[in-house]
Design an enzyme around this catalytic site. Structure first.
Site, PDB file in Angstrom:
ATOM      1  N   GLY A   1     106.073  20.848  28.234  1.00 47.77           N
ATOM      2  CA  GLY A   1     104.873  20.594  27.461  1.00 47.77           C
ATOM      3  C   GLY A   1     104.034  21.851  27.362  1.00 47.77           C
ATOM      4  O   GLY A   1     104.522  22.962  27.610  1.00 47.77           O
TER       5      GLY A   1
ATOM      6  N   ARG B   1      91.329  13.013  36.794  1.00 49.78           N
ATOM      7  CA  ARG B   1      92.662  13.336  37.282  1.00 49.78           C
ATOM      8  C   ARG B   1      93.193  12.243  38.212  1.00 49.78           C
ATOM      9  O   ARG B   1      94.388  11.954  38.237  1.00 49.78           O
ATOM     10  CB  ARG B   1      92.630  14.682  38.008  1.00 49.78           C
ATOM     11  CG  ARG B   1      92.290  15.869  37.095  1.00 49.78           C
ATOM     12  CD  ARG B   1      92.307  17.164  37.888  1.00 49.78           C
ATOM     13  NE  ARG B   1      92.008  18.317  37.046  1.00 49.78           N
ATOM     14  CZ  ARG B   1      90.805  18.871  36.922  1.00 49.78           C
ATOM     15  NH1 ARG B   1      89.781  18.348  37.590  1.00 49.78           N
ATOM     16  NH2 ARG B   1      90.608  19.921  36.170  1.00 49.78           N
TER      17      ARG B   1
ATOM     18  N   ASN C   1      98.789  16.907  37.525  1.00 50.88           N
ATOM     19  CA  ASN C   1      97.596  16.259  38.074  1.00 50.88           C
ATOM     20  C   ASN C   1      97.801  14.758  38.300  1.00 50.88           C
ATOM     21  O   ASN C   1      98.604  14.131  37.607  1.00 50.88           O
ATOM     22  CB  ASN C   1      96.419  16.476  37.121  1.00 50.88           C
ATOM     23  CG  ASN C   1      95.831  17.861  37.284  1.00 50.88           C
ATOM     24  OD1 ASN C   1      95.660  18.349  38.396  1.00 50.88           O
ATOM     25  ND2 ASN C   1      95.523  18.504  36.167  1.00 50.88           N
TER      26      ASN C   1
ATOM     27  N   VAL D   1      96.820  16.891  41.237  1.00 54.97           N
ATOM     28  CA  VAL D   1      97.766  17.718  41.967  1.00 54.97           C
ATOM     29  C   VAL D   1      97.756  17.476  43.469  1.00 54.97           C
ATOM     30  O   VAL D   1      98.811  17.515  44.109  1.00 54.97           O
ATOM     31  CB  VAL D   1      97.543  19.204  41.628  1.00 54.97           C
ATOM     32  CG1 VAL D   1      96.210  19.707  42.168  1.00 54.97           C
ATOM     33  CG2 VAL D   1      98.694  20.049  42.158  1.00 54.97           C
TER      34      VAL D   1
ATOM     35  N   ASP E   1      90.388  26.820  39.597  1.00 53.31           N
ATOM     36  CA  ASP E   1      88.964  26.544  39.769  1.00 53.31           C
ATOM     37  C   ASP E   1      88.255  27.744  40.393  1.00 53.31           C
ATOM     38  O   ASP E   1      87.132  28.097  40.010  1.00 53.31           O
ATOM     39  CB  ASP E   1      88.763  25.319  40.664  1.00 53.31           C
ATOM     40  CG  ASP E   1      89.567  24.131  40.199  1.00 53.31           C
ATOM     41  OD1 ASP E   1      88.982  23.184  39.662  1.00 53.31           O
ATOM     42  OD2 ASP E   1      90.800  24.151  40.371  1.00 53.31           O
ATOM     43  N   THR E   2      88.919  28.371  41.366  1.00 52.93           N
ATOM     44  CA  THR E   2      88.360  29.567  42.001  1.00 52.93           C
ATOM     45  C   THR E   2      88.201  30.687  40.980  1.00 52.93           C
ATOM     46  O   THR E   2      87.183  31.390  40.965  1.00 52.93           O
ATOM     47  CB  THR E   2      89.267  30.013  43.164  1.00 52.93           C
ATOM     48  OG1 THR E   2      89.198  29.024  44.208  1.00 52.93           O
ATOM     49  CG2 THR E   2      88.843  31.353  43.718  1.00 52.93           C
TER      50      THR E   2
ATOM     51  N   ARG F   1      87.776  30.250  37.787  1.00 49.82           N
ATOM     52  CA  ARG F   1      86.671  29.847  36.914  1.00 49.82           C
ATOM     53  C   ARG F   1      85.320  30.169  37.552  1.00 49.82           C
ATOM     54  O   ARG F   1      84.404  30.667  36.890  1.00 49.82           O
ATOM     55  CB  ARG F   1      86.763  28.351  36.611  1.00 49.82           C
ATOM     56  CG  ARG F   1      87.868  27.974  35.636  1.00 49.82           C
ATOM     57  CD  ARG F   1      88.116  26.471  35.621  1.00 49.82           C
ATOM     58  NE  ARG F   1      89.021  26.095  34.534  1.00 49.82           N
ATOM     59  CZ  ARG F   1      89.696  24.954  34.494  1.00 49.82           C
ATOM     60  NH1 ARG F   1      89.590  24.075  35.485  1.00 49.82           N
ATOM     61  NH2 ARG F   1      90.493  24.689  33.470  1.00 49.82           N
TER      62      ARG F   1
ATOM     63  N   HIS G   1      91.239  19.354  43.663  1.00 42.80           N
ATOM     64  CA  HIS G   1      91.213  19.969  42.334  1.00 42.80           C
ATOM     65  C   HIS G   1      90.691  18.899  41.387  1.00 42.80           C
ATOM     66  O   HIS G   1      91.438  18.157  40.764  1.00 42.80           O
ATOM     67  CB  HIS G   1      92.619  20.411  41.920  1.00 42.80           C
ATOM     68  CG  HIS G   1      92.719  20.870  40.488  1.00 42.80           C
ATOM     69  ND1 HIS G   1      91.891  21.820  39.957  1.00 42.80           N
ATOM     70  CD2 HIS G   1      93.558  20.485  39.488  1.00 42.80           C
ATOM     71  CE1 HIS G   1      92.212  22.025  38.684  1.00 42.80           C
ATOM     72  NE2 HIS G   1      93.219  21.210  38.375  1.00 42.80           N
TER      73      HIS G   1
END
Length: 332
Positions: A29, A106, A138, A140, A166-167, A169, A193
């Site tokens: 995907g 998620r 997810n 995850v 996330d870190t 970001r 997450h």
């Protein structure tokens, strides 16, 4: 020795045995295909394979990427609906899972995605028993915990991609506030997450300067609690905003997971906020969730015991309880 040098020169990190490295990506995907493209661009392995039950889709994605390898250091890219294509892989990244819909958390994806793992994991372990397994689908953390139980693999050999994205970001948003390079910002997002993740502001630094002591930001303000809460909120909301706008997140996560794969294959001993099984990490056990972890050729290594404030520890404990309860509801 000569084989190792030749293979390295041709592109892709050699394995400890001297043969070219192989990465298998499950799911063709948006995330899986982007990850394959990122791996080829970065030259993380000599051989990249994509596996998906959609035969025409996976073959087309692999062909599209393979026709550009003249411009990269990769050796081959191929795709198949047969798990046999993953045989002997050094790393297997699993992106296959239920698709997150706009407004859906998620955690709500858990049951459907774990059901997919129950079907695909046994065959993958059969064809690549020594691979490092990186779960990306997810939610995850829950998926990783269930996958660990399904496979029975050692805790170093299977872990989730966690909050590596996330870190990234968080560091990006801090860089926008300060005008400093992202590479000089050190701070972590830990825990789930997802919605209950925790920004570890107490240990965040810019070039060795604690973030809380940084001084004026570009807007003349400071990293007070209001600014920290806004950044943390924006990190959590990032995926929702992107999914609402275009239906899927794929570019940044593809780069993040390729970073994890590189750390494994090149034995970098890099600190990344992956999601391994925790046992007595600040009192947290029997759950997979993100903490700063040393990542190298053996997979998930030492989990770092960062100093935490009482508030950070309590929030991480709550995050762990949330994840554990979801896993229990699924029978794990």
């Amino acid at each position: 020795m000569s084989d190792t040098i030749t293979n390295a020169a041709q592109g892709g990190y050699p394995t400890a045995q001297g043969r070219p490295s192989k990465v298998a990506i499950i799911g063709a995907g948006a995330v899986g295909s982007t990850l394959a493209y990122a791996c080829v661009n970065k030259g993380v392995a000599r051989e990249i394979v994509l596996q998906d039950i959609a035969k025409e889709k996976v073959e087309a994605e692999a062909m599209d990427i393979a026709q550009g390898i003249q411009f990269t250091s990769a050796g081959s890219v191929s795709g198949s609906d047969d798990p046999e294509i993953c045989r002997g892989a050094d790393v297997i990244a699993i992106t296959a899972g239920a698709k997150q819909k706009p407004g859906q958390s998620r955690i709500e994806l858990a049951g459907a995605t774990v059901g997919i793992m129950e079907k695909i994991l046994p065959k993958l372990v059969e064809v690549a028993p020594n691979a490092i397994f990186v779960l990306v689908a997810n939610p995850v953390d829950v998926v990783t915990y269930c996958a660990k139980k399904i496979t029975g693999l050692p805790e170093n050999q299977i872990f989730g991609s966690g909050t590596v994205l996330d870190t990234a970001r968080m560091r990006y948003l801090v860089s926008l506030e300060t005008g400093t390079a992202v590479q000089n910002i050190h701070g972590y997002i830990a825990g789930e997450h997802g919605d209950s993740e925790v920004a570890l502001w107490s240990s965040a630094q810019i070039g060795g300067v604690p973030l809380t002591q940084w001084g004026p930001t570009l807007d003349g303000g400071h990293f007070d609690q209001e600014k920290r809460e806004r950044i943390a909120y924006d990190v959590v909301r990032s995926a929702y905003r992107i999914i609402e706008g275009k239906g899927v997140t794929n570019y940044a996560v593809g780069l993040a997971v390729q970073r994890i794969i590189s750390a494994v294959l090149n034995d970098e001993q890099r600190v990344l906020t992956i999601s391994p099984l925790l046992e007595q990490w600040h009192g947290i056990s029997d759950v997979c969730m993100s903490v700063p972890t040393i990542v190298g050729r053996e997979g998930a290594g030492r989990r770092l015991d960062l100093p935490l404030t009482v508030e950070e520890r309590d929030k991480l404990t709550e995050s762990a309880d949330r994840l554990r309860s979801v896993a229990r509801s699924l029978g794990y």
